[in-house]
Design an enzyme around this catalytic site. Structure first.
Site, short mmCIF file in Angstrom:
data_model
loop_
_atom_site.label_atom_id
_atom_site.label_comp_id
_atom_site.label_asym_id
_atom_site.label_seq_id
_atom_site.Cartn_x
_atom_site.Cartn_y
_atom_site.Cartn_z
N CYS A 35 0.79 -1.22 -0.16
CA CYS A 35 -0.05 0.03 0.02
C CYS A 35 1.00 1.15 -0.13
O CYS A 35 2.24 1.13 0.20
CB CYS A 35 -0.72 -0.09 1.16
SG CYS A 35 -1.87 -1.33 1.45
N ARG B 262 1.45 1.42 -5.87
CA ARG B 262 1.56 0.52 -4.88
C ARG B 262 0.30 -0.09 -4.49
O ARG B 262 0.18 -1.05 -3.48
CB ARG B 262 2.15 1.12 -3.82
CG ARG B 262 3.66 1.82 -3.92
CD ARG B 262 4.04 2.42 -2.57
NE ARG B 262 4.34 1.68 -1.58
CZ ARG B 262 5.44 0.90 -1.18
NH1 ARG B 262 6.44 0.97 -2.34
NH2 ARG B 262 5.64 0.09 -0.37
N TRP C 274 -3.95 -1.58 -1.06
CA TRP C 274 -3.93 -2.89 -2.13
C TRP C 274 -4.10 -3.92 -1.08
O TRP C 274 -3.55 -4.19 -0.27
CB TRP C 274 -2.34 -3.13 -2.50
CG TRP C 274 -2.23 -4.29 -3.30
CD1 TRP C 274 -1.56 -5.43 -3.01
CD2 TRP C 274 -2.19 -4.44 -4.59
NE1 TRP C 274 -1.58 -6.30 -3.79
CE2 TRP C 274 -1.98 -5.93 -4.93
CE3 TRP C 274 -3.14 -3.85 -5.80
CZ2 TRP C 274 -2.03 -6.27 -6.34
CZ3 TRP C 274 -3.15 -4.23 -7.19
CH2 TRP C 274 -2.74 -5.54 -7.28
N ASN D 18 1.02 -0.04 5.99
CA ASN D 18 1.47 -0.83 4.91
C ASN D 18 2.30 -2.16 5.47
O ASN D 18 2.97 -1.98 6.21
CB ASN D 18 2.39 -0.03 3.93
CG ASN D 18 2.86 -0.91 2.87
OD1 ASN D 18 2.38 -1.87 2.52
ND2 ASN D 18 4.14 -0.64 2.47
N GLY D 19 1.59 -3.28 5.08
CA GLY D 19 2.31 -4.56 5.76
C GLY D 19 1.01 -5.54 5.98
O GLY D 19 -0.02 -5.43 5.76
N GLU E 112 9.12 -20.83 -19.72
CA GLU E 112 9.01 -19.16 -19.01
C GLU E 112 10.15 -18.47 -19.72
O GLU E 112 9.86 -17.30 -19.85
CB GLU E 112 8.88 -19.39 -17.67
CG GLU E 112 8.88 -17.90 -16.82
CD GLU E 112 7.76 -17.14 -17.38
OE1 GLU E 112 6.82 -17.68 -18.07
OE2 GLU E 112 7.70 -15.97 -17.14
N LYS F 274 9.64 -14.97 -21.82
CA LYS F 274 10.34 -13.76 -21.40
C LYS F 274 10.88 -12.95 -22.48
O LYS F 274 10.87 -11.68 -22.88
CB LYS F 274 10.82 -13.86 -20.39
CG LYS F 274 10.38 -14.05 -18.91
CD LYS F 274 9.60 -12.78 -18.19
CE LYS F 274 8.30 -12.91 -18.81
NZ LYS F 274 7.30 -13.64 -18.05
N GLU G 247 8.52 -11.94 -25.51
CA GLU G 247 7.76 -10.94 -25.10
C GLU G 247 8.37 -9.34 -25.06
O GLU G 247 7.94 -8.62 -25.76
CB GLU G 247 7.34 -11.02 -23.68
CG GLU G 247 6.14 -12.03 -23.38
CD GLU G 247 5.74 -11.78 -21.80
OE1 GLU G 247 4.55 -11.81 -21.44
OE2 GLU G 247 6.59 -12.33 -21.01
N HIS H 143 13.63 -34.95 -31.91
CA HIS H 143 12.32 -35.11 -32.69
C HIS H 143 11.97 -33.97 -33.32
O HIS H 143 10.78 -33.59 -33.83
CB HIS H 143 11.29 -35.55 -31.83
CG HIS H 143 11.41 -36.76 -31.08
ND1 HIS H 143 11.65 -37.95 -31.60
CD2 HIS H 143 11.70 -37.08 -29.60
CE1 HIS H 143 11.71 -38.87 -30.64
NE2 HIS H 143 11.96 -38.28 -29.56
N LYS I 102 -1.13 -6.05 -20.05
CA LYS I 102 -0.93 -6.54 -18.72
C LYS I 102 -2.02 -7.52 -18.32
O LYS I 102 -1.90 -8.58 -17.87
CB LYS I 102 -0.79 -5.51 -17.76
CG LYS I 102 -0.39 -5.88 -16.46
CD LYS I 102 0.94 -6.45 -16.28
CE LYS I 102 1.19 -7.02 -15.03
NZ LYS I 102 2.29 -8.01 -15.18
C1 G6P Z 1 -1.05 -11.31 -19.98
C2 G6P Z 1 0.07 -10.89 -19.48
C3 G6P Z 1 0.88 -12.17 -18.79
C4 G6P Z 1 0.26 -12.98 -18.00
C5 G6P Z 1 -1.06 -13.41 -18.77
C6 G6P Z 1 -1.96 -14.10 -17.79
O1 G6P Z 1 -0.53 -12.15 -21.42
O2 G6P Z 1 1.09 -10.21 -20.27
O3 G6P Z 1 2.15 -11.62 -17.97
O4 G6P Z 1 1.00 -14.04 -17.52
O5 G6P Z 1 -1.77 -12.47 -19.10
O6 G6P Z 1 -2.55 -12.92 -16.74
P1 G6P Z 1 -3.08 -13.16 -15.48
O7 G6P Z 1 -3.34 -11.95 -14.90
O8 G6P Z 1 -4.08 -14.16 -15.50
O9 G6P Z 1 -2.01 -14.02 -14.58
#
Ligand code: G6P
Length: 611
Positions: free
Chosen positions: A2, A27, A74, A100-101, A484, A488, A491, A507, A606
């Site tokens: 927060c 935050r 948050w 916050n915490g 992953e 990354k 992306e 294969h 996002k």
């Molecule tokens: C989007 C974001 C990813 C995320 C995915 C799932 O593609 O760019 O970073 O992993 O959505 O989102 P979520 O909020 O369900 O984890």
């Protein structure tokens, strides 16, 4: 996470607090509030939603008070709502607190305070603090002493801003494991969770350390240690520009979030593990013992990075619990015909809790009568509201589109769940649980060690930043980490990258390998280490460039690899938590050298709230 801001001085506090809160919205922003000293009592205004909603709420009022506290929330305990928004007060509204915490022992403290006739109005952990101070003030005359007595009863993490109508013009600050700074001005002083909140007003700050308290008045700041002795603090001059300050000096949010992972993991684990007793506190997810004993199958459904966390979950659940587990991509799951039974447990993983496909899959499972659980980073999200139980990842708001800290905290949630179910079902003996818990508690420190080597990873990144294609290979628990790592890279750097199960190379993908192809091989200790080494040899024999993620001191791998990204040794089961860190950094630095828009890569969002 927060945001807190506080002001005491000779100007009207309101615009300073609102301006500060707007800078802290990164935050958290599900509700906001302020308390400002009035002629006789505090003026308290709170509302659900962003700081702009609070701004609107107070815009027509004349609030002239010169001391005040503000908070942007948050949610962690209790839904986003006006009642749960900070500041919180004691029974009489004479003490106000922003926090916050996480207070771990708030349930026990709340019970005790209720027995003493304290009236609670919210579901938050924070609200026990003003009541606790009120209680302590029955014996202590001075607010600081009462605050110090109150925080001695608290277990958990906190950054606190506290005011009392008996001591107008004074703010008390306290901190443990959560950041809090004091800003110094002329006839005015500030407190804040972070520099951007006060940068417009001052560049001279004091960093409060753990267990310290401070008394802040317009013309003085006094800091005390845990024993109440005065501490002489260093004043730092901040030279960041405002946009750098929001990223705490990091060039991008993604980098900041990568470096936040030790803290995020610690927060997600906080209060959950008791290695001395071999106990995992996860009762609040609402799975009863008889139900847990009857689970026949587990489904994990998610998208993107969260799906990769779910894949690791499958390995854990099947290996450690012996329960069949299916992990699927939500957009596939919802259009196939999965065979689900009422005794199956359905888990969704989602950072945002709003991903459309994930929610659609969840609704499908609910229609079939399955019990549902979410692993989620946003308390009031649809995922959190629509599932029977939730494991909350305390990553804090993730702003970089490429998910990093949400991923590692999702993994932590899966370890907690596996251990919890395993202990109830008798699948994980106590000693084994203790061994795993002890190793988990060591992970944040081990991640810090990797982060300290980020310069070496940047050097490797620079060498390969012009390549067109990358392969990532891993096996078993680290196969999802290969996926992953590749995700990354594509992306944020727009380099074509593929993650592959190392044993599948023959294969098909091995045909791609030539002297221009970097192959990132995850080769840390474990049951498939030697098999992975053979896969590396096969790639090497075709002139592929090997970049290995390996344990520090591994001599075998250094013979075949051009570059080694070192990680400390942990249990094989936990290795994904460490192995993903250098891959996040490798992608980050490659994207940086390619001058990409790292925090907002092209074509991505996002949170994907449409199908
Ligand atoms: C989007 C974001 C990813 C995320 C995915 C799932 O593609 O760019 O970073 O992993 O959505 O989102 P979520 O909020 O369900 O984890």
């Amino acid at each position: 996470m927060c945001g807190i801001v506080g002001y005491t001085g000779n100007k009207a506090a309101l615009p300073i607090l609102i301006g500060g809160l707007k800078k802290l919205e990164y935050r958290g922003y599900d509700s906001a509030g302020i308390a400002i000293g009035g002629p006789s009592a505090f003026i308290l205004r709170r509302c659900k939603g962003k700081v702009s909603a609070l701004d609107k709420l107070v815009s027509s009022e004349k609030i002239n008070g010169k001391t005040g506290l503000g908070h942007t929330r948050w949610a962690t305990h209790g839904q986003p709502s006006e009642e749960n928004a900070h500041p919180h007060t004691d029974c009489r509204g004479r003490i106000v607190v922003v926090h916050n915490g996480i207070i771990e022992n708030y349930i026990a403290l709340r019970k005790k305070l209720k027995a003493k006739k304290h009236k609670f109005r919210s579901e938050t952990d924070t609200e026990i603090i003003p009541h606790l101070i009120e209680e302590k003030l029955k014996k202590e005359k001075n607010l600081l002493k009462a605050v110090r007595k109150a925080i001695a009863d608290i277990r958990g993490s906190y950054a606190l801003g506290i005011m009392s109508s008996d001591e107008p013009g004074t703010i008390i600050a306290a901190r443990k494991d959560t950041p809090l700074i004091i800003g110094l001005g002329k006839n005015e002083n500030f407190i804040a969770s972070d520099i951007p909140a006060i940068l417009k007003h001052t560049r001279d700050i004091i960093l409060l350390d753990d267990m310290e308290t401070a008394v802040i008045k317009p013309d003085s700041v006094a800091v005390f240690d845990s024993a109440g002795r005065t501490v002489k603090k260093k004043i730092s001059r901040i030279r960041w520009n405002p946009s750098m300050a929001e990223r705490e000096g990091y060039r991008h949010f993604m980098l900041k979030e990568i470096f936040e992972q030790p803290r995020a993991i610690q927060d997600t684990l906080r209060g959950k593990l008791n290695p001395a007793k071999g106990y995992i506190h996860l009762e609040d997810i609402g799975l009863t013992v008889p139900y847990v004993k009857k689970i026949r199958k587990i489904f994990i459904v998610a998208c993107g990075t969260a799906y990769h966390a779910g894949m690791v979950g499958k390995f854990l659940i099947e290996k450690m619990l012996g329960i069949p587990c299916e992990t699927d991509i939500a957009s596939e799951f919802r259009y196939r015909s999965p065979v689900m039974n009422k005794s199956d447990l359905f888990i969704i993983i989602s950072q945002s809790g709003e991903t459309a496909d994930t929610l659609a899959a969840l609704r499908m499972a609910k229609k079939r009568g399955l019990k549902t659980l979410s692993i989620c980073n946003v308390i009031g999200s649809s995922a959190a509201r629509e599932t029977n139980g939730m494991i909350f990842t305390h990553a804090g708001p993730e702003i970089g589109v490429a998910s990093t800290k949400a991923f590692t905290t999702q993994l932590i949630a899966l370890y907690l769940l596996t251990l919890y179910l395993g202990r109830i079902r008798g699948a994980i003996p106590r000693q084994e649980a203790v061994r795993i818990m002890t190793a988990i508690l060591n992970i944040p420190q081990q991640i810090r060690l990797i982060l300290r080597k980020s310069k070496a990873i940047a050097k490797t990144a620079r060498k390969y930043s012009k390549k067109r294609d990358f392969l990532y290979i891993g096996r078993n628990l680290n196969y999802p980490i290969a996926l992953e790592g590749a995700l990354k890279l594509k992306e944020i750097s727009y380099i074509h990258a593929e993650g592959y199960a190392a044993g599948e190379m023959k294969h098909g993908p091995i045909a791609l390998i030539d002297k221009d192809m970097p192959i990132v091989a995850i080769a840390t200790a474990g049951g498939v280490y030697e098999k992975l080494l053979s896969n590396v040899q096969e790639a090497r024999a075709r002139n592929g460039i090997i970049i290995a993620v390996a344990n520090t001191g591994d001599k075998n791998i250094s013979k075949s690899a051009s570059d080694v990204l070192c990680v400390p040794v942990t249990l094989e089961e936990l290795s994904p938590l460490l192995n993903v860190i250098p891959l996040q950094l490798l992608s980050y630095y490659i994207a940086l050298y390619r001058r990409c828009d790292i925090d907002q890569p092209r074509n991505l969002a996002k949170s994907v709230v449409v199908e």
